[in-house]
Every structure is written in structure tokens, then in C-alpha cells.
Scaffold this motif. Structure first.
Motif, PDB file in Angstrom:
ATOM      1  N   ASP A 150       0.870  -1.010   0.078  1.00  0.00           N
ATOM      2  CA  ASP A 150       0.052   0.059   0.034  1.00  0.00           C
ATOM      3  C   ASP A 150       0.989   1.209   0.016  1.00  0.00           C
ATOM      4  O   ASP A 150       0.559   1.998  -0.514  1.00  0.00           O
ATOM      5  CB  ASP A 150      -0.901   0.130   1.257  1.00  0.00           C
ATOM      6  N   ILE A 151       1.915   1.216   0.826  1.00  0.00           N
ATOM      7  CA  ILE A 151       3.078   2.347   0.803  1.00  0.00           C
ATOM      8  C   ILE A 151       4.376   1.434   0.645  1.00  0.00           C
ATOM      9  O   ILE A 151       4.577   0.774   1.398  1.00  0.00           O
ATOM     10  CB  ILE A 151       2.778   3.402   2.206  1.00  0.00           C
ATOM     11  N   LYS A 152       5.117   1.947  -0.295  1.00  0.00           N
ATOM     12  CA  LYS A 152       6.298   1.646  -0.652  1.00  0.00           C
ATOM     13  C   LYS A 152       7.287   2.507  -0.904  1.00  0.00           C
ATOM     14  O   LYS A 152       7.096   3.465  -1.662  1.00  0.00           O
ATOM     15  CB  LYS A 152       6.338   0.760  -1.957  1.00  0.00           C
ATOM     16  N   VAL A 153       8.414   2.536   0.033  1.00  0.00           N
ATOM     17  CA  VAL A 153       9.459   3.244  -0.112  1.00  0.00           C
ATOM     18  C   VAL A 153      10.605   2.724  -0.551  1.00  0.00           C
ATOM     19  O   VAL A 153      11.437   1.723  -0.156  1.00  0.00           O
ATOM     20  CB  VAL A 153      10.025   3.945   1.325  1.00  0.00           C
ATOM     21  N   PHE A 154      11.273   2.920  -1.756  1.00  0.00           N
ATOM     22  CA  PHE A 154      12.145   2.146  -2.702  1.00  0.00           C
ATOM     23  C   PHE A 154      13.443   2.538  -2.171  1.00  0.00           C
ATOM     24  O   PHE A 154      13.831   3.780  -1.990  1.00  0.00           O
ATOM     25  CB  PHE A 154      11.917   2.615  -4.299  1.00  0.00           C
ATOM     26  N   GLY A 155      14.326   1.438  -2.029  1.00  0.00           N
ATOM     27  CA  GLY A 155      15.553   1.675  -1.655  1.00  0.00           C
ATOM     28  C   GLY A 155      16.479   1.422  -2.861  1.00  0.00           C
ATOM     29  O   GLY A 155      16.142   1.770  -3.939  1.00  0.00           O
ATOM     30  N   GLY A 156      17.789   0.857  -2.590  1.00  0.00           N
ATOM     31  CA  GLY A 156      18.716   0.962  -3.562  1.00  0.00           C
ATOM     32  C   GLY A 156      19.700   2.110  -3.778  1.00  0.00           C
ATOM     33  O   GLY A 156      19.566   2.936  -2.999  1.00  0.00           O
ATOM     34  N   SER A 157      20.590   2.016  -4.566  1.00  0.00           N
ATOM     35  CA  SER A 157      21.473   2.863  -5.004  1.00  0.00           C
ATOM     36  C   SER A 157      21.041   4.232  -5.255  1.00  0.00           C
ATOM     37  O   SER A 157      21.747   5.210  -5.028  1.00  0.00           O
ATOM     38  CB  SER A 157      22.521   2.634  -6.233  1.00  0.00           C
ATOM     39  N   ASN A 158      19.804   4.426  -5.686  1.00  0.00           N
ATOM     40  CA  ASN A 158      19.182   5.996  -5.954  1.00  0.00           C
ATOM     41  C   ASN A 158      18.073   5.917  -4.668  1.00  0.00           C
ATOM     42  O   ASN A 158      17.141   6.686  -4.901  1.00  0.00           O
ATOM     43  CB  ASN A 158      18.763   6.077  -7.206  1.00  0.00           C
ATOM     44  N   ARG A 159      18.145   5.490  -3.755  1.00  0.00           N
ATOM     45  CA  ARG A 159      17.134   5.619  -2.657  1.00  0.00           C
ATOM     46  C   ARG A 159      17.076   7.052  -2.203  1.00  0.00           C
ATOM     47  O   ARG A 159      17.925   7.921  -2.302  1.00  0.00           O
ATOM     48  CB  ARG A 159      17.628   4.682  -1.535  1.00  0.00           C
ATOM     49  N   GLY A 160      15.867   7.255  -1.598  1.00  0.00           N
ATOM     50  CA  GLY A 160      15.513   8.501  -1.078  1.00  0.00           C
ATOM     51  C   GLY A 160      16.001   8.538   0.399  1.00  0.00           C
ATOM     52  O   GLY A 160      16.603   7.552   0.942  1.00  0.00           O
ATOM     53  N   LYS A 161      15.775   9.560   0.747  1.00  0.00           N
ATOM     54  CA  LYS A 161      16.032   9.780   2.553  1.00  0.00           C
ATOM     55  C   LYS A 161      15.136  10.626   3.016  1.00  0.00           C
ATOM     56  O   LYS A 161      14.470  11.570   2.393  1.00  0.00           O
ATOM     57  CB  LYS A 161      17.457  10.389   2.625  1.00  0.00           C
ATOM     58  N   LYS A 162      15.209  10.828   4.608  1.00  0.00           N
ATOM     59  CA  LYS A 162      14.417  11.624   5.223  1.00  0.00           C
ATOM     60  C   LYS A 162      12.860  11.748   5.130  1.00  0.00           C
ATOM     61  O   LYS A 162      12.338  12.620   4.532  1.00  0.00           O
ATOM     62  CB  LYS A 162      14.834  13.117   5.276  1.00  0.00           C
ATOM     63  N   ILE A 163      12.332  10.396   5.036  1.00  0.00           N
ATOM     64  CA  ILE A 163      10.885  10.248   4.736  1.00  0.00           C
ATOM     65  C   ILE A 163      10.152   9.770   6.122  1.00  0.00           C
ATOM     66  O   ILE A 163      10.577   9.031   6.691  1.00  0.00           O
ATOM     67  CB  ILE A 163      10.885   8.987   3.709  1.00  0.00           C
ATOM     68  N   THR A 164       8.942  10.537   6.197  1.00  0.00           N
ATOM     69  CA  THR A 164       8.072  10.385   7.298  1.00  0.00           C
ATOM     70  C   THR A 164       6.755   9.893   6.940  1.00  0.00           C
ATOM     71  O   THR A 164       6.264  10.515   5.925  1.00  0.00           O
ATOM     72  CB  THR A 164       7.926  11.437   8.006  1.00  0.00           C
ATOM     73  N   ILE A 165       6.344   8.520   7.509  1.00  0.00           N
ATOM     74  CA  ILE A 165       4.813   8.358   7.114  1.00  0.00           C
ATOM     75  C   ILE A 165       4.182   8.165   8.701  1.00  0.00           C
ATOM     76  O   ILE A 165       4.531   7.617   9.418  1.00  0.00           O
ATOM     77  CB  ILE A 165       4.869   6.951   6.583  1.00  0.00           C
ATOM     78  N   SER A 166       2.953   8.960   8.555  1.00  0.00           N
ATOM     79  CA  SER A 166       2.405   9.216   9.733  1.00  0.00           C
ATOM     80  C   SER A 166       0.728   9.403   9.546  1.00  0.00           C
ATOM     81  O   SER A 166       0.340   9.823   8.637  1.00  0.00           O
ATOM     82  CB  SER A 166       2.867  10.498  10.563  1.00  0.00           C
ATOM     83  N   ASN A 167       0.314   8.639  10.748  1.00  0.00           N
ATOM     84  CA  ASN A 167      -1.130   8.891  10.938  1.00  0.00           C
ATOM     85  C   ASN A 167      -1.904   8.197   9.730  1.00  0.00           C
ATOM     86  O   ASN A 167      -2.603   8.648   8.631  1.00  0.00           O
ATOM     87  CB  ASN A 167      -1.647  10.293  10.917  1.00  0.00           C
ATOM     88  N   VAL A 168      -1.648   7.053   9.617  1.00  0.00           N
ATOM     89  CA  VAL A 168      -2.062   6.109   8.325  1.00  0.00           C
ATOM     90  C   VAL A 168      -2.960   5.043   8.863  1.00  0.00           C
ATOM     91  O   VAL A 168      -2.986   4.484   9.925  1.00  0.00           O
ATOM     92  CB  VAL A 168      -0.846   5.572   7.634  1.00  0.00           C
ATOM     93  N   ASN A 169      -4.012   4.926   7.910  1.00  0.00           N
ATOM     94  CA  ASN A 169      -5.201   4.000   8.251  1.00  0.00           C
ATOM     95  C   ASN A 169      -5.101   3.109   6.896  1.00  0.00           C
ATOM     96  O   ASN A 169      -5.321   3.560   5.797  1.00  0.00           O
ATOM     97  CB  ASN A 169      -6.709   4.451   8.096  1.00  0.00           C
ATOM     98  N   ILE A 170      -4.930   1.812   7.129  1.00  0.00           N
ATOM     99  CA  ILE A 170      -4.880   0.771   5.882  1.00  0.00           C
ATOM    100  C   ILE A 170      -6.052  -0.318   6.265  1.00  0.00           C
ATOM    101  O   ILE A 170      -6.142  -0.650   7.307  1.00  0.00           O
ATOM    102  CB  ILE A 170      -3.599   0.262   5.537  1.00  0.00           C
TER     103      ILE A 170
END
Length: 370
Positions: free
Chosen positions: A204-224
């Protein structure tokens, strides 16, 4: 940083209460302009064959406000993007938007600044989505050979998504994420998120990693609820500063509520039920999602501090400090200090372990150096 001269830009343009359909590119497009307001429009049913978006905020656009618009059956509902040799749009505010059956409901990206080795974008920053919804996004074939997303953020910084809802109908393309943060994105906040109905999705929510990964990502107050049968919230390889705060995840009896590749994420107040595993972290299954707080930790303490990243003070007062990684204080005061790896001071006053040494312990003492 490439821009046209400001005197060549359009400014102070208001597009209101318009309808566009049957377009071969985009219903509404902006380029190299600023102070734009786009409200109460309906852009729908692109003719197809490529990157045909309901509304596209494109190269060099600045200070753009979109409110109360609707898009339907396009490749992108709203796309905020730039080509690799142009400046990205910034300060774009999107509110109260409804995307219906668009393939990529909200697509925020700077082309050519995504892959490992690509230059980091100088201009892709400052986008806000408030009270937006994606209704049954799917592969509608407007752009052949692409995959659907309810929201995707690529290569942008300082993006806030607040009050976002994605509703599927159970027919979403298998093994595709619903919401994706990827490709060197950083300073991303997803807050107040509702997701349901994407049972085939990869996550439902995916933060992709790897050599071109992002940073400083916050996921808050989630209903799934009643959504992915595979993963609720998933991290990626090499993601070291993800925060997941306050989430209620209800699955379909399979998969993992939270799935992470390492133990570096902060996880606070997350509940997951009706999954095979509430959490699956570094190949370990958890029946209950753990709480993980990173950085120097202080609990029940005043006038004390955990200075090192991997240190802690608990129930401690009086100008007392844990100075080294793997050092800690518990129930101490009156200027006590823990120096050295694997060293601690407990239930003591005016006591201190020695800098440069290790494996030191002081217990139930006053005025001790060890």
C-alpha cells in the motif's frame, strides 16, 4: 537552474471552471510561468498514446495553486514534472483534487534526475498536496507500457501530502505499489493517509531503496484497511532514516503489516492485525509491531541528556549525561556521566565511568569513578 528570462513568463493567470477532453497531450499545461491559479476544472478522457495528463505543471513553473479540480481517464491526473534539461516546477500547491480512473493519479518527478549517477535536481522542491483523493487508479492504456500508481514521488525534496485517500476496487495491477516514494526523493512527509481496496498491490505504501534511494521520509497517521494482501507499509534496501508514526493497519489475513530490510527505522505507535506477520524486519517475524526510537534516548528524565547516537538516559536528573555509543544512565543524578562503550551508571549520584575505557559499571554508589 535553466530558466527563461522573467520578462518572457506569463504571470497572474486564473483558469477557472473549464472543461477539457479528447486532448492528445494534456488538458491544462503550464510552462515557465508564475503566480498561476487553476480552479474548478474538469479534464478527462485523453485520446491516449503517451504522457497525456489531465493537468500538468511542467518545466519552470513556479508558485502555482490548484484547487477543487477533477480529472478522469488520463495517464496522469495531476503531473508535476520537468524534463532533464529544464528547471523543475516548485512551490506547487494542490488541494481538494479528485482523480478518477487516472493511471497515475498524482505524479511528481524530475526526469533525468532519478538514477544513480544522475545529477541531483537543483530545482525540484516544495510541493504540497492537501485533501486529495485517487479513486480506482488502473492501467487504462492511455500511456501503453506504463504501470499505475495512486501517488508517486520521484526526485523531489520538501514534499508534504496531508489528508490523502486512495480507494481501489480490487482490480489493481498485481505487484505494483499504490503509493511510492523513490528515486532520490528526500524530506518527504505523508500524513493522514487512508488506503483501501488494493488487494493485488505489491504494497500500500512503498519506499524504494537501492543505490538511488531517497532519505528523510516520514509516514504518519495512516489507516490501511482491507487492502494489499502482501504488505501494508514497506521499506527498501539501504533506507536508514525512515519514520513510521501512528498507523492502524488491517490486512486480509496474509502478508506483512510492516516490512523493513533493516532495524534503522523509527517505528512508534503502529498497530497491525489480520496479516501473517504484524511486522517482518530483517527477516524476523513479529507478532506485534515493535516500537523503535532512534538517536540518543531520554525517558522520564530532566536535566540530563543522551549525547551519543546510541546512548540512553532513563529516570535521570541533575546535569548527567551519557557521552559514548552504547553508554547509558538509569536512576542517577548530581552530575553523573557515562563514558566509554558498553558502560553504565545505575542508581548512583556524583559518579562517572572513565573516558577511553569500556565495559565499566557503577551501581548503587556515590562519588565513584571507575
Amino acid at each position: 537552474g535553466v530558466r527563461v528570462n522573467e520578462e518572457l513568463e506569463s504571470k497572474y493567470i486564473h483558469i477557472d471552471n473549464c472543461e477539457a477532453s479528447g486532448f492528445g497531450d494534456d488538458g491544462i499545461t503550464t510552462h515557465h510561468s508564475r503566480y498561476l491559479v487553476i480552479t474548478n476544472n474538469y479534464c478527462h478522457h485523453a485520446t491516449g498514446g503517451g504522457n497525456n495528463n489531465g493537468i500538468e505543471i511542467d518545466d519552470g513553473s513556479q508558485h502555482v495553486m490548484l484547487d477543487n479540480n477533477m480529472t478522469e481517464e488520463n495517464y496522469g491526473g495531476v503531473e508535476v514534472k520537468a524534463h532533464g534539461n529544464s528547471s523543475a516546477p516548485n512551490n506547487v500547491m494542490i488541494s481538494n483534487h479528485m482523480s478518477i480512473k487516472d493511471s497515475r493519479a498524482y505524479n511528481i518527478r524530475h526526469i533525468g534526475h532519478h538514477r544513480a549517477g544522475d545529477p541531483i535536481s537543483k530545482t525540484a522542491h516544495s510541493v504540497i498536496l492537501n485533501n486529495c483523493s485517487a479513486i480506482t487508479p488502473y492501467d487504462n492504456k492511455v500511456y501503453p507500457g506504463t504501470t499505475p500508481r495512486a501517488l508517486v514521488i520521484s526526485g523531489y525534496r520538501n514534499v508534504q501530502v496531508n489528508g490523502y485517500t486512495a480507494v481501489g476496487d480490487g482490480t489493481y495491477t498485481a505487484n505494483m505499489p499504490v503509493v511510492a516514494v523513490q528515486f532520490m526523493s528526500n524530506n518527504i512527509m505523508l500524513n493522514n493517509i487512508n488506503i483501501t481496496g488494493f488487494k493485488n498491490s505489491q504494497a500500500d505504501i512503498k519506499v524504494f531503496g537501492g543505490s538511488n534511494r531517497g532519505k528523510k521520509i516520514t509516514i504518519s497517521n495512516v489507516n490501511i484497511w482491507n487492502s494489499s494482501a502482501n504488505r501494508g507499509i514497506a521499506g527498501g534496501g539501504g533506507i536508514y532514516d525512515l519514520r513510521i508514526i501512528n498507523a492502524s493497519l488491517q490486512g486480509q489475513g496474509t502478508g506483512n503489516g510492516v516490512e523493513l530490510y533493516n532495524n534503522t527505522a523509527e517505528v512508534i505507535g503502529v498497530n497491525a492485525e489480520n496479516y501473517n506477520n504484524a511486522a517482518y524486519i530483517t527477516n524476523k517475524a513479529y507478532r506485534v509491531v515493535p516500537t523503535a526510537v532512534k538517536g540518543g534516548f531520554s525517558g522520564g528524565s530532566t536535566g540530563a541528556g543522551a549525547i551519543a547516537e546510541r546512548s540512553a538516559v532513563i529516570a535521570t536528573t541533575g546535569n548527567s549525561y551519557a557521552h559514548s555509543d552504547r553508554s547509558w544512565l538509569a536512576g542517577v543524578g548530581a552530575g553523573s556521566h557515562a563514558h566509554g562503550s558498553r558502560s553504565s551508571v545505575m542508581n548512583s549520584l556524583e559518579s562517572e565511568t572513565l573516558p577511553g575505557a569500556y565495559c565499566q559499571t557503577i551501581v548503587n554508589s556515590r562519588g565513584v569513578k571507575s
